[in-house]
Design a protein around this motif. Structure first.
Motif, PDB file in Angstrom:
ATOM      1  N   PHE A  48       0.835  -1.201   0.000  1.00  0.00           N
ATOM      2  CA  PHE A  48       0.000   0.000   0.000  1.00  0.00           C
ATOM      3  C   PHE A  48       0.870   1.251   0.000  1.00  0.00           C
ATOM      4  N   ASP A  49       1.929   1.261   0.794  1.00  0.00           N
ATOM      5  CA  ASP A  49       2.790   2.444   0.914  1.00  0.00           C
ATOM      6  C   ASP A  49       3.449   2.801  -0.415  1.00  0.00           C
ATOM      7  N   VAL A  50       3.937   1.791  -1.134  1.00  0.00           N
ATOM      8  CA  VAL A  50       4.602   2.044  -2.421  1.00  0.00           C
ATOM      9  C   VAL A  50       3.594   2.601  -3.426  1.00  0.00           C
ATOM     10  N   HIS A  51       2.411   2.016  -3.471  1.00  0.00           N
ATOM     11  CA  HIS A  51       1.383   2.503  -4.401  1.00  0.00           C
ATOM     12  C   HIS A  51       0.981   3.942  -4.044  1.00  0.00           C
ATOM     13  N   ALA A  52       0.841   4.244  -2.754  1.00  0.00           N
ATOM     14  CA  ALA A  52       0.483   5.601  -2.319  1.00  0.00           C
ATOM     15  C   ALA A  52       1.564   6.603  -2.722  1.00  0.00           C
ATOM     16  N   GLN A  53       2.823   6.204  -2.627  1.00  0.00           N
ATOM     17  CA  GLN A  53       3.925   7.082  -3.044  1.00  0.00           C
ATOM     18  C   GLN A  53       3.859   7.363  -4.546  1.00  0.00           C
ATOM     19  N   ASP A  54       3.444   6.354  -5.311  1.00  0.00           N
ATOM     20  CA  ASP A  54       3.333   6.527  -6.766  1.00  0.00           C
ATOM     21  C   ASP A  54       2.170   7.445  -7.149  1.00  0.00           C
ATOM     22  N   ILE A  55       1.255   7.666  -6.210  1.00  0.00           N
ATOM     23  CA  ILE A  55       0.137   8.578  -6.452  1.00  0.00           C
ATOM     24  C   ILE A  55       0.475   9.988  -5.977  1.00  0.00           C
ATOM     25  N   TYR A  56       0.996  10.113  -4.746  1.00  0.00           N
ATOM     26  CA  TYR A  56       1.126  11.427  -4.123  1.00  0.00           C
ATOM     27  C   TYR A  56       2.555  11.985  -4.098  1.00  0.00           C
ATOM     28  N   ASP A  57       3.543  11.141  -3.824  1.00  0.00           N
ATOM     29  CA  ASP A  57       4.905  11.644  -3.605  1.00  0.00           C
ATOM     30  C   ASP A  57       5.727  11.725  -4.890  1.00  0.00           C
ATOM     31  N   ASN A  58       5.644  10.713  -5.706  1.00  0.00           N
ATOM     32  CA  ASN A  58       6.406  10.657  -6.951  1.00  0.00           C
ATOM     33  C   ASN A  58       5.487  10.130  -8.050  1.00  0.00           C
ATOM     34  N   PRO A  59       4.572  10.982  -8.548  1.00  0.00           N
ATOM     35  CA  PRO A  59       3.508  10.519  -9.446  1.00  0.00           C
ATOM     36  C   PRO A  59       4.033   9.762 -10.668  1.00  0.00           C
ATOM     37  N   LYS A  60       3.587   8.530 -10.797  1.00  0.00           N
ATOM     38  CA  LYS A  60       3.958   7.698 -11.941  1.00  0.00           C
ATOM     39  C   LYS A  60       3.032   6.491 -11.988  1.00  0.00           C
ATOM     40  N   TRP A  61       3.058   5.789 -13.098  1.00  0.00           N
ATOM     41  CA  TRP A  61       2.289   4.556 -13.190  1.00  0.00           C
ATOM     42  C   TRP A  61       2.844   3.542 -12.191  1.00  0.00           C
ATOM     43  N   PRO A  62       2.008   2.975 -11.321  1.00  0.00           N
ATOM     44  CA  PRO A  62       2.502   2.058 -10.286  1.00  0.00           C
ATOM     45  C   PRO A  62       2.994   0.741 -10.879  1.00  0.00           C
ATOM     46  N   LYS A  63       4.090   0.251 -10.324  1.00  0.00           N
ATOM     47  CA  LYS A  63       4.660  -1.002 -10.831  1.00  0.00           C
ATOM     48  C   LYS A  63       3.792  -2.189 -10.439  1.00  0.00           C
ATOM     49  N   GLU A  64       3.374  -2.219  -9.171  1.00  0.00           N
ATOM     50  CA  GLU A  64       2.528  -3.313  -8.674  1.00  0.00           C
ATOM     51  C   GLU A  64       1.321  -2.701  -7.978  1.00  0.00           C
TER      52      GLU A  64
END
Length: 264
Positions: free
Chosen positions: A106-122
């Motif tokens: 969850f934390d990695v996906h949240a970072q991909d949304i808010y902290d470092n916006p990019k398409w999530p890997k998983e």
């Protein structure tokens, strides 16, 4: 809910026009005079916009806008989404009507949304199998499903990327539920950032308005009543009280009270 509002409005004598593309809000001496829609001027004493707040302000001359492009760029928006609407040629096992797939971080996906916006890997994702509780959603022995992946708004969106993510979640779904599904897809339609922009004029393709952070709450949200145009009001998920169907409806009630009081 929408059909209920339409019936109530029509019972009260409201005339509803659809397939209208509002191109400009016409203002004279700090007061709305009407709107130009489908190249036709419509006179109005009061204008209430339930459209995307940022988009609505772009319909005004710049000197009548309350919020600059810099203001919107600095705001933290709630996610956009990649959605798939899928029909399967079989009943799906080991899932419920509402199923959350939190089998990755969850934390990695949240970072991909808010902290470092990019398409999530998983990505984490949500799945709705409506036909599990309502047989009318799919023919007998088949299944209807909706999949949703939360995304950062403003991402580059194309069909090739969408297809890669569909295969990604199908593989996860197959592995987690123990069944073959990719070859059982009868129908598939996707909806993503570009569609939110094209269909709803949504700022950066966001799906849920402003994120509910402390400094974007209550009176710190964009105002319901324009401070620069006397008879212009806003409603919906980007203003008070916030995103979601119930708060958006409540904002409409707040606006109606303000309009009535403003007219006295």
């Amino acid at each position: 809910v929408v059909n209920g509002f339409v019936k109530l409005a029509e019972d009260l004598g409201v005339k509803i026009l659809t397939s209208q593309n509002v191109e400009k809000i016409v203002v004279d001496s700090d007061k709305v005079k009407g709107v130009i829609s489908n190249n036709h001027f419509v006179k109005a004493d009061i204008v209430i916009s339930g459209a995307d707040y940022h988009h609505t302000e772009t319909l005004l001359d710049e000197n009548y806008r309350m919020y600059s492009e810099k203001y919107w760029e600095k705001k933290t928006f709630a996610p956009s989404a990649l959605l798939f609407y899928v029909g399967f040629n079989k009943k799906i096992k080991n899932v419920a009507h509402h199923t959350l797939f939190f089998d990755t971080s969850f934390d990695v996906h949240a970072q991909d949304i808010y902290d470092n916006p990019k398409w999530p890997k998983e990505p984490l994702f949500y799945a709705s199998f409506s036909s599990k509780t309502d047989a009318s959603f799919a023919p007998k022995s088949k299944e209807a499903a909706t999949f949703l992946i939360p995304l950062a708004p403003g991402l580059t969106d194309d069909l090739k990327v969408r297809e890669a993510y569909f295969l990604k979640i199908m593989e996860r779904l197959e592995n987690l539920t123990g069944q073959d599904l990719k070859d059982q897809v009868l129908f598939k339609e996707s909806y993503c950032v570009n569609d939110f922009v094209n269909d709803y004029n949504s700022f950066k393709g966001n799906a849920y308005g402003l994120a509910n952070t402390l400094f974007q709450t209550a009176f710190l949200r964009p105002k319901i009543k324009s401070k620069k145009v006397k008879n212009l009001f806003f409603t919906g998920q980007l203003t008070v009280p916030g995103p979601g169907v119930p708060p958006a409806i409540i904002s409409g009630k707040i606006v109606s009270d303000m309009v009535i009081n403003n007219s006295k």
